[in-house]
Motif scaffolding. Structure first.
Motif, mmCIF file in Angstrom:
data_model
loop_
_atom_site.group_PDB
_atom_site.id
_atom_site.type_symbol
_atom_site.label_atom_id
_atom_site.label_comp_id
_atom_site.label_asym_id
_atom_site.label_seq_id
_atom_site.Cartn_x
_atom_site.Cartn_y
_atom_site.Cartn_z
ATOM 1 N N GLY A 236 0.258 1.345 20.031
ATOM 2 C CA GLY A 236 -1.091 0.895 20.316
ATOM 3 C C GLY A 236 -1.216 -0.584 20.024
ATOM 4 O O GLY A 236 -0.502 -1.419 20.598
ATOM 5 N N LEU A 237 -2.105 -0.919 19.070
ATOM 6 C CA LEU A 237 -2.300 -2.327 18.711
ATOM 7 C C LEU A 237 -1.370 -2.785 17.595
ATOM 8 O O LEU A 237 -1.315 -3.976 17.283
ATOM 9 C CB LEU A 237 -3.760 -2.551 18.290
ATOM 10 N N ASN A 238 -0.654 -1.835 16.963
ATOM 11 C CA ASN A 238 0.292 -2.158 15.884
ATOM 12 C C ASN A 238 -0.385 -2.960 14.770
ATOM 13 O O ASN A 238 0.183 -3.901 14.230
ATOM 14 C CB ASN A 238 1.496 -2.927 16.444
ATOM 15 N N ASP A 239 -1.595 -2.547 14.423
ATOM 16 C CA ASP A 239 -2.388 -3.233 13.405
ATOM 17 C C ASP A 239 -2.368 -2.395 12.129
ATOM 18 O O ASP A 239 -3.070 -1.392 12.008
ATOM 19 C CB ASP A 239 -3.821 -3.416 13.912
ATOM 20 N N SER A 240 -1.576 -2.798 11.162
ATOM 21 C CA SER A 240 -1.403 -2.000 9.941
ATOM 22 C C SER A 240 -2.692 -1.888 9.134
ATOM 23 O O SER A 240 -2.864 -0.938 8.361
ATOM 24 C CB SER A 240 -0.299 -2.602 9.068
ATOM 25 N N SER A 241 -3.611 -2.826 9.302
ATOM 26 C CA SER A 241 -4.872 -2.761 8.555
ATOM 27 C C SER A 241 -5.745 -1.598 9.013
ATOM 28 O O SER A 241 -6.693 -1.218 8.315
ATOM 29 C CB SER A 241 -5.647 -4.068 8.715
ATOM 30 N N LYS A 242 -5.426 -1.009 10.163
ATOM 31 C CA LYS A 242 -6.226 0.101 10.685
ATOM 32 C C LYS A 242 -5.670 1.463 10.272
ATOM 33 O O LYS A 242 -6.191 2.496 10.684
ATOM 34 C CB LYS A 242 -6.293 0.029 12.219
ATOM 35 N N ALA A 243 -4.625 1.486 9.454
ATOM 36 C CA ALA A 243 -4.016 2.745 9.022
ATOM 37 C C ALA A 243 -4.822 3.365 7.880
ATOM 38 O O ALA A 243 -4.984 2.747 6.823
ATOM 39 C CB ALA A 243 -2.577 2.512 8.586
ATOM 40 N N GLY A 244 -5.335 4.561 8.099
ATOM 41 C CA GLY A 244 -6.103 5.235 7.064
ATOM 42 C C GLY A 244 -7.076 6.223 7.661
ATOM 43 O O GLY A 244 -7.011 6.545 8.852
#
Length: 264
Positions: A236-244
């Motif tokens: 997807g966006l590969n945005d680790s801050s959105k993991a949770g």
């Protein structure tokens, strides 16, 4: 009936479940449990409930089964977060200050309240469970458990992914292709999924008054205030801050102060 308080934590308090992959590497289960409880307590102070008294269904059955959270059950499980295999949780106004809801990312929590009977129900409606018609089964549960009338039911659908949630093939969980004909569309070989459209279609088919239905239109993929599987994924966006996971739920308040209302 005391009006219902509904809330969505977003990412304000941090991840709202105990999956180890959302905590620092090497964290012990004891540490994870302590962090999670601290976050629940913060959410409780913010919205007006006891963070110990939060319950979520494990959705093992996947057939619309339901379980009612009673005062006796809360006394037996004073720290909440117990093992409940059913798909739907029910709570009445006779159990104030106790939360039912779900930890979620891109799929919504559908909540229904019957202000006449003083009872509410919630379910995490993943795309797979939407395909199984779980939003309709929520109404079935209220009718079966409390004799609710469809015209009295008020519905709230929490934040979820918009139709920018995509697959590069037609999703395998979409078994009821007739139901998804307006909810999945193909564009340049990419399949876009619109869960809200299918939920609305199911509620209408179940004779739920659409004027009593509220959708939170926040898109978890693009809105920075929510977690998102799609946005966090390397596909997807590969945005680790959105993991949770954020938490969406409801409770009957012990006071009349409200944050959000199912009825207006």
């Amino acid at each position: 009936m005391e009006r219902i308080k509904i809330f969505e934590t977003g990412n304000k308090f941090g991840n709202m479940n105990t999956q180890a992959r959302f905590y620092p590497e090497g964290s012990t289960q004891e540490e994870i449990n302590a962090w999670f409880l601290a976050r629940r307590m913060m959410a409780g102070r913010e919205f007006g409930f006891d963070g110990h008294k939060m319950f979520m269904a494990d959705q093992v059955h996947k057939n619309g089964s339901y379980f009612e959270i009673t005062e006796d059950y809360v006394r037996e499980n004073p720290n909440g977060w117990s093992d409940i295999p059913e798909d739907i949780l029910i709570i009445s106004e006779n159990v104030p200050g106790v939360v039912i809801g779900h930890s979620v990312a891109d799929c919504p929590v559908v909540m229904m309240g019957d202000p006449i009977k003083g009872v509410s129900a919630v379910a995490h409606c993943s795309a797979e469970m939407i395909d199984k018609r779980l939003p309709m089964m929520l109404a079935d549960a209220l009718v079966d458990a409390y004799g609710s009338n469809e015209e009295d039911i008020i519905t709230y659908v929490s934040a979820c992914a918009g139709d920018n949630w995509t697959y590069n093939t037609f999703p395998k969980w979409a078994l009821d292709t007739k139901m998804w004909e307006d909810g999945i569309y193909e564009e340049n070989g990419i399949f876009h999924i619109d869960m809200r459209k299918v939920i609305r279609k199911q509620l209408e088919e179940r004779h739920i008054d659409l004027s009593n239905v509220t959708f939170n239109m926040d898109d978890t993929i693009t809105n920075p205030n929510y977690y998102s599987n799609s946005a966090a994924s390397p596909y997807g966006l590969n945005d680790s801050s959105k993991a949770g996971r954020h938490f969406a739920g409801l409770f009957y308040p012990e006071t009349k102060q409200l944050v959000k209302e199912l009825s207006k």
